[in-house]
Every structure is written in C-alpha cells, then in structure tokens.
Motif scaffolding. Structure first.
Motif, PDB file in Angstrom:
ATOM      1  N   GLY A  13      33.848  55.180  25.337  1.00  0.00           N
ATOM      2  CA  GLY A  13      35.252  55.328  25.688  1.00  0.00           C
ATOM      3  C   GLY A  13      36.220  54.746  24.679  1.00  0.00           C
ATOM      4  O   GLY A  13      37.349  55.233  24.539  1.00  0.00           O
ATOM      5  N   HIS A  14      35.790  53.712  23.959  1.00  0.00           N
ATOM      6  CA  HIS A  14      36.718  52.991  23.088  1.00  0.00           C
ATOM      7  C   HIS A  14      36.374  53.079  21.609  1.00  0.00           C
ATOM      8  O   HIS A  14      37.216  52.755  20.771  1.00  0.00           O
ATOM      9  CB  HIS A  14      36.760  51.508  23.493  1.00  0.00           C
ATOM     10  N   GLY A  15      35.152  53.491  21.286  1.00  0.00           N
ATOM     11  CA  GLY A  15      34.757  53.531  19.887  1.00  0.00           C
ATOM     12  C   GLY A  15      34.227  52.179  19.431  1.00  0.00           C
ATOM     13  O   GLY A  15      34.486  51.142  20.056  1.00  0.00           O
ATOM     14  N   HIS A  16      33.494  52.202  18.309  1.00  0.00           N
ATOM     15  CA  HIS A  16      32.807  50.993  17.856  1.00  0.00           C
ATOM     16  C   HIS A  16      33.786  49.866  17.504  1.00  0.00           C
ATOM     17  O   HIS A  16      33.594  48.716  17.906  1.00  0.00           O
ATOM     18  CB  HIS A  16      31.938  51.315  16.642  1.00  0.00           C
ATOM     19  N   ARG A  17      34.820  50.194  16.761  1.00  0.00           N
ATOM     20  CA  ARG A  17      35.733  49.138  16.288  1.00  0.00           C
ATOM     21  C   ARG A  17      36.415  48.425  17.453  1.00  0.00           C
ATOM     22  O   ARG A  17      36.439  47.191  17.507  1.00  0.00           O
ATOM     23  CB  ARG A  17      36.779  49.748  15.358  1.00  0.00           C
ATOM     24  N   ALA A  18      36.965  49.208  18.390  1.00  0.00           N
ATOM     25  CA  ALA A  18      37.659  48.594  19.527  1.00  0.00           C
ATOM     26  C   ALA A  18      36.683  47.849  20.431  1.00  0.00           C
ATOM     27  O   ALA A  18      36.975  46.742  20.893  1.00  0.00           O
ATOM     28  CB  ALA A  18      38.407  49.658  20.319  1.00  0.00           C
ATOM     29  N   ALA A  19      35.515  48.459  20.693  1.00  0.00           N
ATOM     30  CA  ALA A  19      34.533  47.807  21.559  1.00  0.00           C
ATOM     31  C   ALA A  19      34.074  46.483  20.963  1.00  0.00           C
ATOM     32  O   ALA A  19      33.942  45.479  21.674  1.00  0.00           O
ATOM     33  CB  ALA A  19      33.336  48.732  21.786  1.00  0.00           C
ATOM     34  N   HIS A  59      43.550  52.656  26.448  1.00  0.00           N
ATOM     35  CA  HIS A  59      44.054  53.492  27.538  1.00  0.00           C
ATOM     36  C   HIS A  59      45.372  54.160  27.144  1.00  0.00           C
ATOM     37  O   HIS A  59      45.609  55.325  27.491  1.00  0.00           O
ATOM     38  CB  HIS A  59      44.245  52.646  28.801  1.00  0.00           C
ATOM     39  N   ALA A  60      46.220  53.430  26.418  1.00  0.00           N
ATOM     40  CA  ALA A  60      47.489  54.004  25.967  1.00  0.00           C
ATOM     41  C   ALA A  60      47.232  55.154  24.992  1.00  0.00           C
ATOM     42  O   ALA A  60      47.929  56.180  25.031  1.00  0.00           O
ATOM     43  CB  ALA A  60      48.356  52.929  25.311  1.00  0.00           C
ATOM     44  N   GLN A  61      46.226  55.009  24.132  1.00  0.00           N
ATOM     45  CA  GLN A  61      45.885  56.074  23.196  1.00  0.00           C
ATOM     46  C   GLN A  61      45.367  57.299  23.931  1.00  0.00           C
ATOM     47  O   GLN A  61      45.708  58.438  23.601  1.00  0.00           O
ATOM     48  CB  GLN A  61      44.823  55.587  22.204  1.00  0.00           C
ATOM     49  N   LEU A  62      44.550  57.066  24.955  1.00  0.00           N
ATOM     50  CA  LEU A  62      44.053  58.181  25.756  1.00  0.00           C
ATOM     51  C   LEU A  62      45.209  58.903  26.443  1.00  0.00           C
ATOM     52  O   LEU A  62      45.250  60.140  26.481  1.00  0.00           O
ATOM     53  CB  LEU A  62      43.047  57.683  26.791  1.00  0.00           C
ATOM     54  N   LEU A  63      46.152  58.150  26.991  1.00  0.00           N
ATOM     55  CA  LEU A  63      47.312  58.758  27.644  1.00  0.00           C
ATOM     56  C   LEU A  63      48.130  59.558  26.636  1.00  0.00           C
ATOM     57  O   LEU A  63      48.592  60.669  26.935  1.00  0.00           O
ATOM     58  CB  LEU A  63      48.175  57.678  28.286  1.00  0.00           C
ATOM     59  N   ASP A  64      48.297  59.016  25.423  1.00  0.00           N
ATOM     60  CA  ASP A  64      49.048  59.725  24.393  1.00  0.00           C
ATOM     61  C   ASP A  64      48.336  61.020  24.003  1.00  0.00           C
ATOM     62  O   ASP A  64      48.979  62.058  23.784  1.00  0.00           O
ATOM     63  CB  ASP A  64      49.234  58.828  23.171  1.00  0.00           C
ATOM     64  N   GLY A  71      37.745  59.220  29.621  1.00  0.00           N
ATOM     65  CA  GLY A  71      38.308  58.491  30.757  1.00  0.00           C
ATOM     66  C   GLY A  71      37.222  57.924  31.659  1.00  0.00           C
ATOM     67  O   GLY A  71      37.295  56.766  32.091  1.00  0.00           O
ATOM     68  N   ARG A  72      36.203  58.726  31.952  1.00  0.00           N
ATOM     69  CA  ARG A  72      35.123  58.240  32.803  1.00  0.00           C
ATOM     70  C   ARG A  72      34.294  57.181  32.089  1.00  0.00           C
ATOM     71  O   ARG A  72      33.837  56.211  32.719  1.00  0.00           O
ATOM     72  CB  ARG A  72      34.233  59.413  33.226  1.00  0.00           C
ATOM     73  N   ALA A  73      34.119  57.344  30.778  1.00  0.00           N
ATOM     74  CA  ALA A  73      33.387  56.337  30.015  1.00  0.00           C
ATOM     75  C   ALA A  73      34.129  55.005  30.038  1.00  0.00           C
ATOM     76  O   ALA A  73      33.505  53.937  30.067  1.00  0.00           O
ATOM     77  CB  ALA A  73      33.178  56.811  28.581  1.00  0.00           C
ATOM     78  N   MET A  74      35.461  55.052  30.017  1.00  0.00           N
ATOM     79  CA  MET A  74      36.239  53.823  30.098  1.00  0.00           C
ATOM     80  C   MET A  74      36.024  53.131  31.437  1.00  0.00           C
ATOM     81  O   MET A  74      35.985  51.887  31.507  1.00  0.00           O
ATOM     82  CB  MET A  74      37.722  54.117  29.879  1.00  0.00           C
ATOM     83  N   LEU A  75      35.880  53.915  32.503  1.00  0.00           N
ATOM     84  CA  LEU A  75      35.605  53.318  33.806  1.00  0.00           C
ATOM     85  C   LEU A  75      34.245  52.613  33.802  1.00  0.00           C
ATOM     86  O   LEU A  75      34.118  51.490  34.297  1.00  0.00           O
ATOM     87  CB  LEU A  75      35.623  54.394  34.893  1.00  0.00           C
ATOM     88  N   THR A  76      33.247  53.275  33.244  1.00  0.00           N
ATOM     89  CA  THR A  76      31.916  52.662  33.156  1.00  0.00           C
ATOM     90  C   THR A  76      31.957  51.401  32.317  1.00  0.00           C
ATOM     91  O   THR A  76      31.375  50.371  32.680  1.00  0.00           O
ATOM     92  CB  THR A  76      30.918  53.664  32.561  1.00  0.00           C
ATOM     93  N   GLY A  77      32.659  51.470  31.184  1.00  0.00           N
ATOM     94  CA  GLY A  77      32.766  50.301  30.322  1.00  0.00           C
ATOM     95  C   GLY A  77      33.473  49.153  31.013  1.00  0.00           C
ATOM     96  O   GLY A  77      33.083  47.991  30.862  1.00  0.00           O
TER      97      GLY A  77
END
Length: 261
Positions: free
Chosen positions: A66-72, A95-100, A232-238
C-alpha cells in the motif's frame, strides 16, 4: 548442551526468513536499515530475534503493497525510534497521495466525457487559408486556433506548459499539429473551459497519450480503478499489522519494566 533458540522464546534469522519466504540476508538487511529493532546477541555472537521482531517484519511486509518500500521503511524506522507521531504522519501522507490519485482519475474520466461530448457535437468551421500541412489530418497553428475559437498565442502558451507537443515543418519551421495534437488541443480546451489549471491538465494529457487515445484509455482507467482499490485495501491490512506491532512493542516495554523492578 545447546538450547534450541525457538524453544527458548528466541528466533534465529532463518526462522524469520522461512516464515515469509525471505533470505536470511534480507532479514539482516532489514535490521541494519532500522526496519526491525536491533536484535540481542547470544554469548557466541548470534542474533537472537523475538516475537517483537516477528511482529515488526509482518508489519513492514504488510505496509509494502500500500505504501511502497521507501514509505514503509520510513514508517518502521520512526516506530522503532519511538517517534510514533512521525510514523502516523507518514501514513497520512500515503493516504493523501492515494486520495489525490483518485481525484486525478476522476478528473481524467470527467475530461474524457467532456471531450467525447464536444467532439460529437463539433462541426467543422471555416478554415483560414494556410500552407498545406504534412500528413493526413495535420494542420498549422492558425487554422487550429481558429477552429477552437482561440488565439494562436494561447496554443503557444499551452505548448510551453507541456500540454501540446507539435512538430515542425522541416522547410518552413512552422508548427505542425497532427491528429493526436489536435485531439490534445480539443481536450485541453474543454478542460480549461471547465476551470482546470494548466498544471493539472498536463498529467491528464500524458495519460491519454500513454494509452494511445481516449478509447484505449478506457481500459487503462478500469485497470487504474483496480490498482487504486488494491492499494486502499492493502493500506487497511498494513494498518492492522502496524497496530499489532505497536501493541507488541507496548507489551515488550512493560515486560522490560517488570524485569527491571
């Protein structure tokens, strides 16, 4: 007699690696990068991981899709440094990037609908005399501007902003707009009429060009929808795994405090 590290409540690098299909070197690299908390060492110098490290690894691997290696990695380092607010801020940024990205997708879809409606209703108007342009459907800046009800200077401004990319006639040096350029100019014109700023139009046109036109873009948009939903779902799991890791850190901290008293 050598005790088995797992039965002693400790985990070896290979134990963590096998559980997630990783190499032991990857586990060590994650520790060195601060993604996993520092491991204790046995009297012989071997790394001794615990349930805390297992929870950290699960959280990191769950954050990746959901976030990528750097952010995670940045989130995990912040948590391991007890900077939880910073970790949450990084999560908010993703999350803001996903919304954008969702807003951009909606803008592309709205723009395509506007373009299709405009092209369906468009009637060819009088074309000012101009030198013949090379290639079928090609035109020069004057006729194109007149057909759109714009000034040539406007098309030149759009070109400087990256919206249009006309070629040049090799003999005269005049700008030559092929069919794709005309399509992009129509789309840009509709978006400007809809209030879109130039800086938002450029990435939309890039999506149209990459897909090869509005029609092929429809399939790309469906795929884009799917990828955003998966993120989005991956972010929930994370988030769930990260929360579990934070709870494990709390339990670990209380246990250490109990041992020290």
């Amino acid at each position: 007699m050598v005790r088995n590290l797992q039965t002693a409540g400790r985990l070896r690098p290979i134990d963590l690696a096998r559980a997630h299909g990783l190499s032991t070197q990857a586990v060590r690299n994650y520790e060195e990068a601060g993604i996993l908390p520092a491991a204790a060492r046995t009297p012989h110098g071997y790394r001794a991981y615990t349930a805390l490290h297992a929870a950290a690894l699960r959280a990191f691997l769950a954050l990746l899709p959901g976030h990528g290696h750097r952010a995670a990695a940045s989130v995990m380092r912040a948590v391991n440094e007890d900077a939880v607010d910073e970790a949450l801020r990084l999560i908010d940024e993703s999350h803001a990037q996903l919304l954008d990205d969702r807003r951009t997708l909606r803008a592309v879809e709205d723009a395509l609908r506007d373009l299709e409606a405009a092209m369906a209703a468009a009637e060819p108007g009088p074309v000012p005399e101009s030198p013949p342009a090379s290639g079928p459907g090609s035109t020069f800046i004057g006729p194109l501007a007149a057909g759109l009800g714009l000034r040539p200077a406007t098309l030149r401004t759009w070109e400087r902003a990256g919206l249009l990319r006309p070629g040049r006639d090799p003999r005269t040096g005049y700008r030559v707009y092929d069919e794709a350029d005309v399509r992009d100019a129509r789309l840009a014109h509709q978006l400007r009429r809809g209030g879109y700023p130039l800086e938002r139009i450029a990435p939309l046109l890039a999506q149209v060009r990459a897909a090869g036109g509005p029609d092929p873009l429809q399939a790309a948009l469906r795929d884009w929808h799917g990828r955003l939903s998966a993120r989005g779902r991956a972010m929930l799991t994370g988030a769930a795994e990260l929360e579990e890791y934070l709870r494990e850190r709390g339990r670990h901290g209380r246990q250490r405090e109990g041992l020290s008293t």
